[in-house]
Design a protein around this motif. Structure first.
Motif, PDB file in Angstrom:
ATOM      1  N   ASP A  25       0.802  -1.465   0.181  1.00 42.97           N
ATOM      2  CA  ASP A  25       0.296   0.216   0.042  1.00 42.97           C
ATOM      3  C   ASP A  25       0.316   1.254  -0.031  1.00 42.97           C
ATOM      4  O   ASP A  25       0.254   2.549  -1.145  1.00 42.97           O
ATOM      5  CB  ASP A  25      -0.680   0.219   1.180  1.00 42.97           C
ATOM      6  CG  ASP A  25      -2.318  -1.074   1.087  1.00 42.97           C
ATOM      7  OD1 ASP A  25      -1.447  -1.448   0.009  1.00 42.97           O
ATOM      8  OD2 ASP A  25      -2.810  -1.493   2.503  1.00 42.97           O
ATOM      9  N   LYS A  54       2.223   1.569  -3.123  1.00 46.21           N
ATOM     10  CA  LYS A  54       1.275   2.227  -4.643  1.00 46.21           C
ATOM     11  C   LYS A  54       0.366   3.347  -4.061  1.00 46.21           C
ATOM     12  O   LYS A  54      -0.026   4.264  -5.548  1.00 46.21           O
ATOM     13  CB  LYS A  54       0.489   1.007  -5.069  1.00 46.21           C
ATOM     14  CG  LYS A  54      -0.983   0.665  -3.985  1.00 46.21           C
ATOM     15  CD  LYS A  54      -1.163  -0.618  -4.505  1.00 46.21           C
ATOM     16  CE  LYS A  54      -3.086  -0.240  -3.461  1.00 46.21           C
ATOM     17  NZ  LYS A  54      -3.246  -1.842  -3.930  1.00 46.21           N
ATOM     18  N   ASN A  55       0.423   3.841  -3.151  1.00 44.29           N
ATOM     19  CA  ASN A  55      -0.355   5.450  -2.454  1.00 44.29           C
ATOM     20  C   ASN A  55       1.106   6.087  -1.721  1.00 44.29           C
ATOM     21  O   ASN A  55       0.765   7.321  -1.901  1.00 44.29           O
ATOM     22  CB  ASN A  55      -0.956   4.986  -1.634  1.00 44.29           C
ATOM     23  CG  ASN A  55      -1.769   3.739  -2.367  1.00 44.29           C
ATOM     24  OD1 ASN A  55      -2.974   4.413  -3.168  1.00 44.29           O
ATOM     25  ND2 ASN A  55      -2.752   3.172  -1.012  1.00 44.29           N
ATOM     26  N   ASP A  89      -0.284  -7.243  -6.720  1.00 40.84           N
ATOM     27  CA  ASP A  89      -1.524  -5.711  -7.253  1.00 40.84           C
ATOM     28  C   ASP A  89      -0.460  -5.685  -8.660  1.00 40.84           C
ATOM     29  O   ASP A  89       0.717  -4.743  -8.353  1.00 40.84           O
ATOM     30  CB  ASP A  89      -1.148  -5.291  -5.940  1.00 40.84           C
ATOM     31  CG  ASP A  89      -2.015  -4.250  -6.348  1.00 40.84           C
ATOM     32  OD1 ASP A  89      -1.281  -3.559  -7.193  1.00 40.84           O
ATOM     33  OD2 ASP A  89      -3.340  -3.936  -5.452  1.00 40.84           O
ATOM     34  N   GLU A  90      -1.151  -5.462  -9.462  1.00 41.13           N
ATOM     35  CA  GLU A  90      -0.281  -4.672 -10.171  1.00 41.13           C
ATOM     36  C   GLU A  90       0.065  -3.179 -10.680  1.00 41.13           C
ATOM     37  O   GLU A  90       1.000  -2.559 -11.000  1.00 41.13           O
ATOM     38  CB  GLU A  90      -1.093  -4.967 -11.906  1.00 41.13           C
ATOM     39  CG  GLU A  90      -1.214  -6.040 -12.563  1.00 41.13           C
ATOM     40  CD  GLU A  90       0.004  -6.635 -12.202  1.00 41.13           C
ATOM     41  OE1 GLU A  90       0.973  -5.921 -13.122  1.00 41.13           O
ATOM     42  OE2 GLU A  90       0.092  -8.252 -12.669  1.00 41.13           O
ATOM     43  N   GLU A  91      -0.550  -2.421  -9.755  1.00 47.66           N
ATOM     44  CA  GLU A  91      -0.524  -1.031  -9.834  1.00 47.66           C
ATOM     45  C   GLU A  91       0.757  -1.013  -7.956  1.00 47.66           C
ATOM     46  O   GLU A  91       1.447  -0.232  -8.907  1.00 47.66           O
ATOM     47  CB  GLU A  91      -2.014  -0.559  -8.676  1.00 47.66           C
ATOM     48  CG  GLU A  91      -1.778   1.340  -8.431  1.00 47.66           C
ATOM     49  CD  GLU A  91      -3.135   1.708  -7.784  1.00 47.66           C
ATOM     50  OE1 GLU A  91      -3.392   2.902  -7.919  1.00 47.66           O
ATOM     51  OE2 GLU A  91      -4.120   0.414  -7.255  1.00 47.66           O
ATOM     52  N   GLN A 117       4.449  -2.114 -10.678  1.00 47.39           N
ATOM     53  CA  GLN A 117       4.275  -0.984 -11.720  1.00 47.39           C
ATOM     54  C   GLN A 117       5.721  -0.326 -11.569  1.00 47.39           C
ATOM     55  O   GLN A 117       6.353   0.215 -12.176  1.00 47.39           O
ATOM     56  CB  GLN A 117       3.564  -0.383 -12.501  1.00 47.39           C
ATOM     57  CG  GLN A 117       2.824   0.696 -11.557  1.00 47.39           C
ATOM     58  CD  GLN A 117       1.970   1.978 -12.142  1.00 47.39           C
ATOM     59  OE1 GLN A 117       1.727   2.154 -13.034  1.00 47.39           O
ATOM     60  NE2 GLN A 117       0.431   1.528 -10.856  1.00 47.39           N
ATOM     61  N   TYR A 118       5.623   0.058 -10.372  1.00 45.60           N
ATOM     62  CA  TYR A 118       7.023   1.046  -9.318  1.00 45.60           C
ATOM     63  C   TYR A 118       7.961  -0.181  -9.241  1.00 45.60           C
ATOM     64  O   TYR A 118       9.157   0.619  -8.586  1.00 45.60           O
ATOM     65  CB  TYR A 118       6.899   1.267  -8.072  1.00 45.60           C
ATOM     66  CG  TYR A 118       4.856   2.313  -8.868  1.00 45.60           C
ATOM     67  CD1 TYR A 118       5.602   3.348  -9.701  1.00 45.60           C
ATOM     68  CD2 TYR A 118       4.034   2.320  -8.002  1.00 45.60           C
ATOM     69  CE1 TYR A 118       4.255   4.449  -9.689  1.00 45.60           C
ATOM     70  CE2 TYR A 118       2.452   3.107  -8.532  1.00 45.60           C
ATOM     71  CZ  TYR A 118       2.808   3.987  -9.482  1.00 45.60           C
ATOM     72  OH  TYR A 118       2.195   5.021 -10.017  1.00 45.60           O
TER      73      TYR A 118
END
Length: 502
Positions: free
Chosen positions: A263, A266-267, A307-309, A312-313
């Protein structure tokens, strides 16, 4: 040779095991008529040898290619068409303690040591280091770069500006292509809570968790740190979100389970880096092979990758070896072959007889240097480059609650005049001295033997390298063949040996 090198050891005479002098009728062992010819100072293949009994410590020698056909049944054949990972580099952690000790050396002694360690032309070419974002357990005090509440209060600290950055700039002057990884041991205390249920403020350096409401601010913290370091002349190649996220007990620490790290990535961290236009690599996890025996944390990075989101990072995952087995690297690679692996920390100390090179050299070659590279790691970084002996015979400086029983890759005495190189220095030097950044690990086939571990590389300049370890009590003789040239080699009992040639 793939690069120029100074001769790093006094040329030794070779004994009868290397060349027979049975036809020499002259009187042996007289000054004018030596019993054996001197070791050659040049040849087709450069060889570095370290033995566990310290009779050879990165000693340099040379071998010529064989002119006859290769009929040896004990042949290690290189398979250049079989390519694995591309290497980033090898090195050690430049902690606050390391920098403190280096700064207390005479400038000329420090320059000589750093040149020998980091120069790709005239030294061993260490090329990848790890530093802390804020303090670590080997810092001079506890701190982050934003101890006053509010991300607008971010600033580099006196340890950064007075110790770490000056040393890194000295190293960068020697090796401008040095890669630097940054890792936090804890977020600022005002960002921490006791747990994610109660969310009560946690004003402690040890343990606690990151308050989700500060994900964006903490991502900005990373950005500000990267930008500040780069403004000071220190480019940052990679980061990990948290050192040992499953370890609540370090002197500076913060718990971050895989769901939390997912989390935050991605956030917080990922979007902040992207918005700032930074291409800094991000590696998840940065902890032990066994996930500290926490069943719900097993497969930590691969869980995040789902978690693809978040994925990606990420560029991959980082590992330590204080628990579990290196085979976990292969498991993680096979589960997500598109994601990279790096090995970022291992230590020696009283618990593993760290000052005993006879015990540590081949074990660390097998478990750390070659064991991780042969299981897809792009880089290998050991813990403190240098620790200093204190009045109690311990090595630091270290923080209360940190490791009081650790040794450095190099230890220096109380007067800062005498250094002792330990196994971790030798294992990194055996890789970095012959394997260039951006080298590709390539396949091998053929000869194997009990106690023999090796791997092969093709360097960007077209040269080849083979790094080997022999943990057995007997010398191992073999022939290395790259398809165009071949040459006989001896890997002495309980030794590490590196070979490089064009």
């Amino acid at each position: 040779m793939n690069r120029k090198h100074v001769i790093l050891a006094t040329i030794l005479t070779v004994g009868a095991m290397l060349m027979s002098c049975g036809d020499d009728k002259s009187t042996p062992d007289t000054p004018d008529t030596p019993s054996t010819p001197p070791e050659p100072t040049t040849g087709d293949v450069r060889v570095l040898t370290t033995t566990a009994n310290r009779s050879k410590e990165l000693d340099q020698s040379w071998i010529d290619f064989s002119k006859s056909d290769n009929m040896s049944p004990s042949t290690i054949r290189l398979v250049p068409s079989e390519e694995f990972q591309t290497m980033d580099g090898f090195g050690a952690a430049i902690t606050g303690s390391t920098c403190y000790n280096l700064m207390r050396m005479k400038p000329e002694d420090r320059k000589e040591f750093l040149s020998t360690t980091f120069s790709p032309d005239n030294g061993y070419g260490f090329s990848y280091v790890r530093i802390s974002i804020g303090c670590s357990d080997f810092s001079l005090s506890e701190f982050t770069c934003c101890d006053k509440e509010g991300i607008e209060n971010f600033a580099l600290t006196s340890e950064d500006t007075g110790y770490v950055i000056p040393i890194l700039k000295e190293i960068l002057d020697i090796n401008p292509d040095l890669k630097i990884m940054g890792t936090p041991w804890t977020a600022p205390r005002w960002m921490k809570v006791n747990n994610l249920t109660d969310l009560k403020p946690y004003n402690g350096w040890t343990s606690g968790q990151l308050n989700p409401k500060y994900y964006a601010d903490y991502g900005e913290y990373f950005v500000k740190w990267i930008q500040a370091m780069e403004a000071a002349g220190v480019p940052i190649y990679s980061v990990t979100p948290q050192n040992e996220p499953l370890n609540r007990g370090n002197s500076a620490s913060m718990y971050m389970g895989w769901e939390e790290e997912r989390d935050f990535i991605k956030n917080g961290l990922g979007p902040a880096l992207k918005k700032a236009g930074l291409d800094t690599k991000v590696y998840a996890f940065d902890h032990n092979y066994n996930y500290d025996n926490m069943a719900d944390q097993h497969g930590y990075p691969t869980n995040i990758y789902k978690d693809e989101e978040a994925k990606q990072y990420l560029d991959g995952a980082a590992y330590h070896n204080y628990g579990g087995d290196k085979e976990e690297l292969t498991v993680v690679h096979n589960a997500t072959p598109g994601m990279d692996l790096v090995f970022t920390e291992t230590s020696i100390g009283t618990w593993n007889d760290g000052h005993n090179l006879d015990k540590r050299l081949t074990d660390d070659m097998e478990q750390v240097a070659l064991g991780t590279v042969n299981r897809w790691c792009k880089g290998v970084i050991v813990w403190n480059l240098m620790l200093g002996e204190d009045s109690d015979g311990k090595y630091g400086p270290y923080r209360p609650g940190g490791c009081s029983t650790c040794y450095g890759a190099v230890d220096i005495n109380r007067n800062y005049t005498k250094m002792t190189k330990n196994s971790h220095y030798y294992i990194i030097a055996h890789l970095s001295s012959v394997v260039q950044p951006d080298a590709v690990r390539i396949g091998t086939k053929g000869f194997t033997a009990n106690g023999l571990t090796y791997t092969a590389f093709k360097n960007p300049d077209g040269s080849y390298a083979v790094v080997a370890s022999n943990s057995s009590s007997s010398d191992i003789k073999a022939t290395i063949d790259d398809g165009s040239h071949h040459f006989p080699v001896t890997v002495p009992a309980r030794s590490a040996v590196s070979f490089s040639w064009k």
